[in-house]
Design a protein around this motif. Structure first.
Motif, PDB file in Angstrom:
ATOM      1  N   GLU A   1       0.754  -1.099  -0.123  1.00 44.00           N
ATOM      2  CA  GLU A   1      -0.144   0.311  -0.002  1.00 44.00           C
ATOM      3  C   GLU A   1       0.668   1.316   0.054  1.00 44.00           C
ATOM      4  O   GLU A   1       1.815   1.422   0.747  1.00 44.00           O
ATOM      5  CB  GLU A   1      -0.874   0.151   1.456  1.00 44.00           C
ATOM      6  CG  GLU A   1      -1.803   1.481   1.393  1.00 44.00           C
ATOM      7  CD  GLU A   1      -2.768   1.306   2.333  1.00 44.00           C
ATOM      8  OE1 GLU A   1      -3.430   2.485   2.527  1.00 44.00           O
ATOM      9  OE2 GLU A   1      -2.532   0.446   3.198  1.00 44.00           O
TER      10      GLU A   1
ATOM     11  N   SER B   1      -1.375  -0.664  -4.159  1.00 42.43           N
ATOM     12  CA  SER B   1      -2.760   0.073  -3.835  1.00 42.43           C
ATOM     13  C   SER B   1      -2.610   1.255  -3.453  1.00 42.43           C
ATOM     14  O   SER B   1      -1.616   1.750  -2.708  1.00 42.43           O
ATOM     15  CB  SER B   1      -3.476  -0.876  -2.684  1.00 42.43           C
ATOM     16  OG  SER B   1      -2.565  -0.780  -1.428  1.00 42.43           O
TER      17      SER B   1
ATOM     18  N   ASN C   1      -4.714   4.903  -2.191  1.00 45.09           N
ATOM     19  CA  ASN C   1      -6.079   5.268  -1.614  1.00 45.09           C
ATOM     20  C   ASN C   1      -6.684   6.407  -2.475  1.00 45.09           C
ATOM     21  O   ASN C   1      -5.687   7.636  -3.009  1.00 45.09           O
ATOM     22  CB  ASN C   1      -5.870   6.029  -0.306  1.00 45.09           C
ATOM     23  CG  ASN C   1      -5.597   5.039   0.680  1.00 45.09           C
ATOM     24  OD1 ASN C   1      -6.534   4.338   1.211  1.00 45.09           O
ATOM     25  ND2 ASN C   1      -4.452   4.644   0.995  1.00 45.09           N
TER      26      ASN C   1
ATOM     27  N   GLU D   1      -8.103   2.333  -3.590  1.00 46.92           N
ATOM     28  CA  GLU D   1      -8.793   2.121  -2.144  1.00 46.92           C
ATOM     29  C   GLU D   1      -9.668   3.261  -1.973  1.00 46.92           C
ATOM     30  O   GLU D   1      -9.210   4.432  -2.118  1.00 46.92           O
ATOM     31  CB  GLU D   1      -7.869   1.792  -1.172  1.00 46.92           C
ATOM     32  CG  GLU D   1      -6.740   0.614  -1.204  1.00 46.92           C
ATOM     33  CD  GLU D   1      -6.096   0.548   0.086  1.00 46.92           C
ATOM     34  OE1 GLU D   1      -6.587   1.149   1.141  1.00 46.92           O
ATOM     35  OE2 GLU D   1      -4.991  -0.131  -0.062  1.00 46.92           O
TER      36      GLU D   1
ATOM     37  N   THR E   1     -12.936   4.600   0.823  1.00 46.65           N
ATOM     38  CA  THR E   1     -13.467   4.198   2.300  1.00 46.65           C
ATOM     39  C   THR E   1     -15.006   3.738   1.913  1.00 46.65           C
ATOM     40  O   THR E   1     -15.597   3.794   0.862  1.00 46.65           O
ATOM     41  CB  THR E   1     -13.567   5.642   3.020  1.00 46.65           C
ATOM     42  OG1 THR E   1     -14.408   6.447   2.551  1.00 46.65           O
ATOM     43  CG2 THR E   1     -12.341   6.486   3.267  1.00 46.65           C
TER      44      THR E   1
ATOM     45  N   SER F   1     -10.823  -1.439  -3.925  1.00 45.67           N
ATOM     46  CA  SER F   1     -10.846  -2.174  -2.397  1.00 45.67           C
ATOM     47  C   SER F   1     -11.495  -1.227  -1.346  1.00 45.67           C
ATOM     48  O   SER F   1     -11.618  -0.063  -1.758  1.00 45.67           O
ATOM     49  CB  SER F   1      -9.301  -2.130  -1.715  1.00 45.67           C
ATOM     50  OG  SER F   1      -9.234  -2.409  -0.699  1.00 45.67           O
TER      51      SER F   1
ATOM     52  N   ASP G   1     -11.761   0.576   1.954  1.00 45.98           N
ATOM     53  CA  ASP G   1     -10.915   0.675   2.938  1.00 45.98           C
ATOM     54  C   ASP G   1     -11.720   1.132   4.259  1.00 45.98           C
ATOM     55  O   ASP G   1     -12.823   1.601   4.109  1.00 45.98           O
ATOM     56  CB  ASP G   1     -10.041   2.125   2.949  1.00 45.98           C
ATOM     57  CG  ASP G   1      -8.881   2.171   3.512  1.00 45.98           C
ATOM     58  OD1 ASP G   1      -8.571   1.077   4.266  1.00 45.98           O
ATOM     59  OD2 ASP G   1      -8.042   3.181   3.597  1.00 45.98           O
TER      60      ASP G   1
ATOM     61  N   PHE H   1     -16.514  -4.057  -5.980  1.00 37.70           N
ATOM     62  CA  PHE H   1     -15.486  -4.209  -5.424  1.00 37.70           C
ATOM     63  C   PHE H   1     -14.540  -5.850  -5.536  1.00 37.70           C
ATOM     64  O   PHE H   1     -15.688  -6.523  -5.397  1.00 37.70           O
ATOM     65  CB  PHE H   1     -15.387  -3.692  -3.946  1.00 37.70           C
ATOM     66  CG  PHE H   1     -15.369  -2.195  -3.881  1.00 37.70           C
ATOM     67  CD1 PHE H   1     -14.275  -1.416  -3.389  1.00 37.70           C
ATOM     68  CD2 PHE H   1     -16.858  -1.573  -4.011  1.00 37.70           C
ATOM     69  CE1 PHE H   1     -14.446  -0.005  -3.568  1.00 37.70           C
ATOM     70  CE2 PHE H   1     -16.678  -0.184  -3.900  1.00 37.70           C
ATOM     71  CZ  PHE H   1     -15.830   0.506  -3.888  1.00 37.70           C
TER      72      PHE H   1
ATOM     73  N   GLU I   1     -12.092  -6.381  -3.118  1.00 39.58           N
ATOM     74  CA  GLU I   1     -11.570  -6.833  -1.662  1.00 39.58           C
ATOM     75  C   GLU I   1     -11.989  -5.735  -0.517  1.00 39.58           C
ATOM     76  O   GLU I   1     -12.508  -4.733  -0.963  1.00 39.58           O
ATOM     77  CB  GLU I   1     -10.112  -6.823  -1.771  1.00 39.58           C
ATOM     78  CG  GLU I   1      -9.437  -5.502  -2.008  1.00 39.58           C
ATOM     79  CD  GLU I   1      -7.926  -5.530  -1.933  1.00 39.58           C
ATOM     80  OE1 GLU I   1      -7.266  -6.473  -2.367  1.00 39.58           O
ATOM     81  OE2 GLU I   1      -7.067  -4.293  -1.492  1.00 39.58           O
TER      82      GLU I   1
ATOM     83  N   LYS J   1     -10.576  -3.961   3.156  1.00 38.06           N
ATOM     84  CA  LYS J   1      -9.781  -3.855   4.108  1.00 38.06           C
ATOM     85  C   LYS J   1     -10.225  -3.434   5.486  1.00 38.06           C
ATOM     86  O   LYS J   1     -10.910  -2.584   5.443  1.00 38.06           O
ATOM     87  CB  LYS J   1      -8.750  -2.635   3.780  1.00 38.06           C
ATOM     88  CG  LYS J   1      -7.953  -3.093   2.443  1.00 38.06           C
ATOM     89  CD  LYS J   1      -6.735  -1.967   2.144  1.00 38.06           C
ATOM     90  CE  LYS J   1      -5.506  -2.596   2.804  1.00 38.06           C
ATOM     91  NZ  LYS J   1      -4.374  -1.740   2.574  1.00 38.06           N
TER      92      LYS J   1
ATOM     93  N   GLU K   1      -5.776  -4.562   8.246  1.00 41.38           N
ATOM     94  CA  GLU K   1      -4.878  -3.725   8.469  1.00 41.38           C
ATOM     95  C   GLU K   1      -4.422  -3.395  10.283  1.00 41.38           C
ATOM     96  O   GLU K   1      -5.561  -3.797  10.967  1.00 41.38           O
ATOM     97  CB  GLU K   1      -5.325  -2.334   8.100  1.00 41.38           C
ATOM     98  CG  GLU K   1      -5.478  -1.982   6.621  1.00 41.38           C
ATOM     99  CD  GLU K   1      -5.907  -0.541   6.229  1.00 41.38           C
ATOM    100  OE1 GLU K   1      -5.088   0.025   5.365  1.00 41.38           O
ATOM    101  OE2 GLU K   1      -6.961  -0.089   6.541  1.00 41.38           O
TER     102      GLU K   1
END
Length: 405
Positions: A183, A239, A241, A273, A275, A301, A303, A320, A322, A324, A360
């Motif tokens: 990341e 990855s 954000n 990623e 949120t 992803s 987040d 999506f 995945e 986290k 995480e």
């Protein structure tokens, strides 16, 4: 015996003198460096505004105050707006559903939620939360506040000069320890000041809308590093954000595709990623961008998963690949039973949606073992590796082996 103190600064708010002083002693005995106290939310706000820097943690109730007084919820809102507090512990006998609402509100305002302890506070319930923050502060020197004055013009110049760089935190597969991705975390390498900590510029960048310009710089450099690593025999994903505002930028999918082509990086080796709050948006532009990114083959992803308010139906409608799991539900959760149910539910929901799960904040063997027992797919955190410059990834991967865990 009290532990050696650290630089952790804590404010305890309680209208009862006896219970407040007991809580102050517990906090000191748990390793905090400086403990402030206030008998009301109004007093606490005035005390915080008189400080030369924010406090790391506030411990407070959120019950309703008397007529004309400020309650805990209003205090959290005002303290967050003025960026006076880093983390929050709620000490309350209120229903868990009410506490979760305040937690969500605090996160929305930018305050990290550090836990909920029932009143009356006991050393057994409070100590793990303080120790956890002390440990994380000791392990993450880049997050320690330092006196750095940054202006909007400084940020604009840094963006233009591409002074922002990614530091990468690897993540590994639970079942065999294989390194799968890294990341990108934003760092500012200033030509005169050296490495400027994120806390010194991220809040200003967020407020002024310059965070997306910084993200563009970091995104391009991260994709370039993915190519460099691959040429060294390390074919892992990177990855990055994205903010919700970035998703609304016209041509975002094409921009990322152009960068991938420029550096000859496969789309599946790039993960974006966002949120959970951004993921379940009804904003048509954001949804279109997410769909188009996924159609182009980029990984997506969610987040901070587990801390938002997304329902299974809402999450099922998003494209999506995945999730986290937020570190607030991971770090030290083995010692915080109030979070265990949320963690277990979050992992179960992700599996039902057919999504890969990444934890995480895996900062110790206990964290790793619990997440492993719950079937989490991949791990990321200090127990695996700290964030590092791109130049160090090759050597770290070559020296990494599963037995290190």
């Amino acid at each position: 015996m009290p532990e050696v103190s650290t630089g952790l600064r804590v404010l305890v708010i309680d209208e009862q003198n006896i219970t407040r002083r007991m809580a102050v002693k517990m906090v000191r005995d748990s390793g905090a460096g400086e403990v402030l106290e206030a008998e009301s939310a109004l007093h606490a706000l005035a005390l915080l505004e008189a400080q030369d820097r924010p406090v790391d943690l506030v411990i407070t109730d959120v019950k309703a105050a008397g007529i004309g007084a400020m309650d805990g919820v209003e205090f959290v809102r005002r303290a967050a707006e003025r960026r006076l507090v880093g983390h929050l512990v709620i000490a309350s006998a209120l229903d868990d559903a009410i506490v979760r609402s305040v937690e969500t509100m605090a996160r929305g305002f930018g305050i990290e939620f550090a836990g909920h302890v029932k009143r009356p506070i006991s050393p057994e319930s409070l100590r793990p939360l303080i120790v956890r923050l002390v440990a994380r502060r000791a392990a993450a020197p880049l997050l320690r506040p330092r006196s750095v004055h940054v202006t909007v013009e400084d940020l604009r110049h840094a963006i233009s000069d591409k002074q922002f760089v990614p530091h990468f935190q690897p993540r590994v597969r639970r079942e065999d320890g294989v390194v799968t991705a890294a990341e990108a975390l934003i760092r500012w390498r200033h030509p005169d000041r050296g490495l400027v900590p994120p806390g010194a510029f991220i809040p200003l960048a967020d407020r002024t809308g310059l965070i997306d310009g910084i993200t563009d710089v970091v995104l391009e450099k991260s994709i370039a590093w993915a190519r460099i690593w691959r040429d060294c025999g390390i074919d892992i994903a990177v990855s990055v954000n994205l903010t919700e505002n970035a998703l609304n930028q016209p041509g975002l999918p094409e921009r990322i595709a152009e960068l991938a082509q420029l550096h000859d990086v496969k789309h599946e080796r790039i993960v974006l990623e966002v949120t959970e709050t951004s993921a379940i948006t009804d904003n048509a532009s954001s949804l279109a961008a997410l769909a188009r990114l996924r159609i182009k083959g980029f990984g997506l992803s969610i987040d901070d998963f587990g801390t938002g308010m997304g329902t299974p139906d809402q999450l099922a409608r998003t494209p999506f690949t995945e999730v986290k799991i937020d570190q607030a539900l991971v770090t030290g959760v083995f010692d915080q039973p109030q979070f265990f149910g949320v963690l277990e539910y979050s992992l179960k929901l992700a599996r039902q949606l057919g999504l890969k799960t990444v934890a995480e904040g895996v900062e110790g063997q206990e964290d790793w073992q619990l997440l492993s027992d719950l079937g989490c797919d991949e791990m990321q955190g200090y127990h695996v590796a700290r964030p590092m410059p791109g130049e160090e990834i090759e050597g770290w991967v070559q020296g990494w082996h599963r037995e290190a865990l």
